[in-house]
Write a protein that holds these residues in place. Structure first.
Motif, PDB file in Angstrom:
ATOM      1  N   LYS A 144      -5.647   5.798   3.039  1.00 29.66           N
ATOM      2  CA  LYS A 144      -6.323   4.900   3.977  1.00 29.66           C
ATOM      3  C   LYS A 144      -5.855   3.462   3.750  1.00 29.66           C
ATOM      4  O   LYS A 144      -5.305   3.132   2.685  1.00 29.66           O
ATOM      5  CB  LYS A 144      -7.841   4.989   3.809  1.00 29.66           C
ATOM      6  N   PRO A 145      -6.058   2.611   4.738  1.00 30.24           N
ATOM      7  CA  PRO A 145      -5.650   1.207   4.594  1.00 30.24           C
ATOM      8  C   PRO A 145      -6.350   0.544   3.407  1.00 30.24           C
ATOM      9  O   PRO A 145      -7.484   0.892   3.067  1.00 30.24           O
ATOM     10  CB  PRO A 145      -6.092   0.574   5.919  1.00 30.24           C
TER      11      PRO A 145
ATOM     12  N   GLU B 125      -7.478  -3.191   1.893  1.00 29.86           N
ATOM     13  CA  GLU B 125      -7.688  -4.582   2.308  1.00 29.86           C
ATOM     14  C   GLU B 125      -7.050  -5.528   1.310  1.00 29.86           C
ATOM     15  O   GLU B 125      -7.327  -5.473   0.105  1.00 29.86           O
ATOM     16  CB  GLU B 125      -9.173  -4.901   2.429  1.00 29.86           C
TER      17      GLU B 125
ATOM     18  N   PRO C  31      -6.245  -5.723   6.425  1.00 31.84           N
ATOM     19  CA  PRO C  31      -6.002  -4.335   6.004  1.00 31.84           C
ATOM     20  C   PRO C  31      -4.517  -3.994   6.062  1.00 31.84           C
ATOM     21  O   PRO C  31      -3.828  -4.323   7.034  1.00 31.84           O
ATOM     22  CB  PRO C  31      -6.810  -3.517   7.012  1.00 31.84           C
ATOM     23  N   VAL C  32      -4.032  -3.341   5.004  1.00 30.76           N
ATOM     24  CA  VAL C  32      -2.635  -2.936   4.930  1.00 30.76           C
ATOM     25  C   VAL C  32      -2.558  -1.425   5.145  1.00 30.76           C
ATOM     26  O   VAL C  32      -3.097  -0.651   4.349  1.00 30.76           O
ATOM     27  CB  VAL C  32      -2.023  -3.284   3.560  1.00 30.76           C
ATOM     28  N   PRO C  33      -1.902  -0.961   6.213  1.00 26.60           N
ATOM     29  CA  PRO C  33      -1.807   0.471   6.479  1.00 26.60           C
ATOM     30  C   PRO C  33      -1.048   1.202   5.366  1.00 26.60           C
ATOM     31  O   PRO C  33      -0.258   0.602   4.633  1.00 26.60           O
ATOM     32  CB  PRO C  33      -1.032   0.538   7.798  1.00 26.60           C
TER      33      PRO C  33
ATOM     34  N   ASN D 135       0.888  -1.169   0.000  1.00 25.16           N
ATOM     35  CA  ASN D 135       0.000   0.000   0.000  1.00 25.16           C
ATOM     36  C   ASN D 135       0.927   1.222   0.000  1.00 25.16           C
ATOM     37  O   ASN D 135       1.099   1.909   1.003  1.00 25.16           O
ATOM     38  CB  ASN D 135      -0.906  -0.009   1.230  1.00 25.16           C
TER      39      ASN D 135
END
Length: 248
Positions: free
Chosen positions: A111-112, A114, A172-174, A104
């Motif tokens: 935003k994160p 998914e 979720p990936v920050p 990401n």
């Protein structure tokens, strides 16, 4: 992130990454023959065990180890049994990366994101140090050890080369992070010894008397813990999957 135990599921997924970790087995001589004048090497003891009449309580046929009634080889011992000498041990195998990276890292990301992973891990089975443990139509000595594994709650099937674990994850990936999955297999170690016996034989008109002979060689075998399969399917490797985040 805390580690999560892998649970067996009914659904199987196609791999997008794979890891292989290999168990190991070692056989070495512990004690010399009871007849000090006829000591044998570990390799010789393993051969006596492989070519025994009764292996772990099961009668063998000459064909089980490539023997023949006329051309040979023939039986070389009367019994051989594997006896565990140490309580079954459990430990974590080497951790392996089992998925592709999911980044990401876009400059305008706020935003994160998914990530949905479908991953698989392949865990290699242990092998015997001596080739004799892997030979023969009946699976040889190494195959005979499967019966010993079955006595334990956490069991493995050492008649197969590898076992796998797989699952699907939504994580979720920050922003500014790259995610991948890792898998740590649960392994087990069985320690024991092969005990070979050649029965005493009385003298005949053509042969001398033969005293009873006993030989002992140690064995250490490691393999993955396997969870029961679903609806008759092959069992899957037990272990812990973990998401790992790194900076972009």
């Amino acid at each position: 992130m805390a580690k999560r135990r892998f649970k067996n599921k009914k659904v199987r997924y196609v791999a997008i990454g794979a890891a292989i970790t290999t168990g190991a087995a070692v056989a070495t001589v512990l004690l010399p023959s009871a007849n000090a004048a006829d000591e044998k090497t570990a390799e010789e003891i393993i051969r006596l065990c492989e070519r025994t009449k009764v292996l772990n309580g099961e009668k063998q046929a000459l064909e089980d180890f490539g023997g023949h009634g006329i051309a040979g080889p023939s039986f070389e011992s009367d019994t051989c049994d594997f006896v565990e000498t140490t309580k079954l041990e459990f430990f974590d195998g080497p951790t392996e990366k089992v998925s592709i990276d999911f980044p990401n890292c876009e400059p305008n990301s706020t935003k994160p994101t998914e990530a949905e992973f479908k991953w698989t891990a392949t865990v290699g089975q242990g092998e015997g140090k001596y080739t004799a443990t892997q030979q023969g139509a009946g699976g040889g000595l190494f195959g005979a050890l499967s019966g010993s594994w079955l006595k334990h709650k956490g069991t493995t099937d050492i008649t197969v080369d590898t076992v796998t674990a797989s699952d699907s994850e939504k994580i979720p990936v920050p922003v500014g992070k790259v995610l991948h999955m890792e898998f740590t297999p649960k392994m087990q170690r069985m320690t024991g010894e092969w005990r070979v016996k050649i029965n005493a034989r009385e003298a005949t008109t053509t042969t001398n008397a033969v005293p009873e002979q006993n030989y002992t060689a140690s064995e250490v075998v490691e393999g993955p813990v396997i969870l029961p399969g679903v609806a008759g399917a092959a069992g899957i490797a037990d272990g812990t999957p973990d998401p790992v985040f790194t900076d972009c």
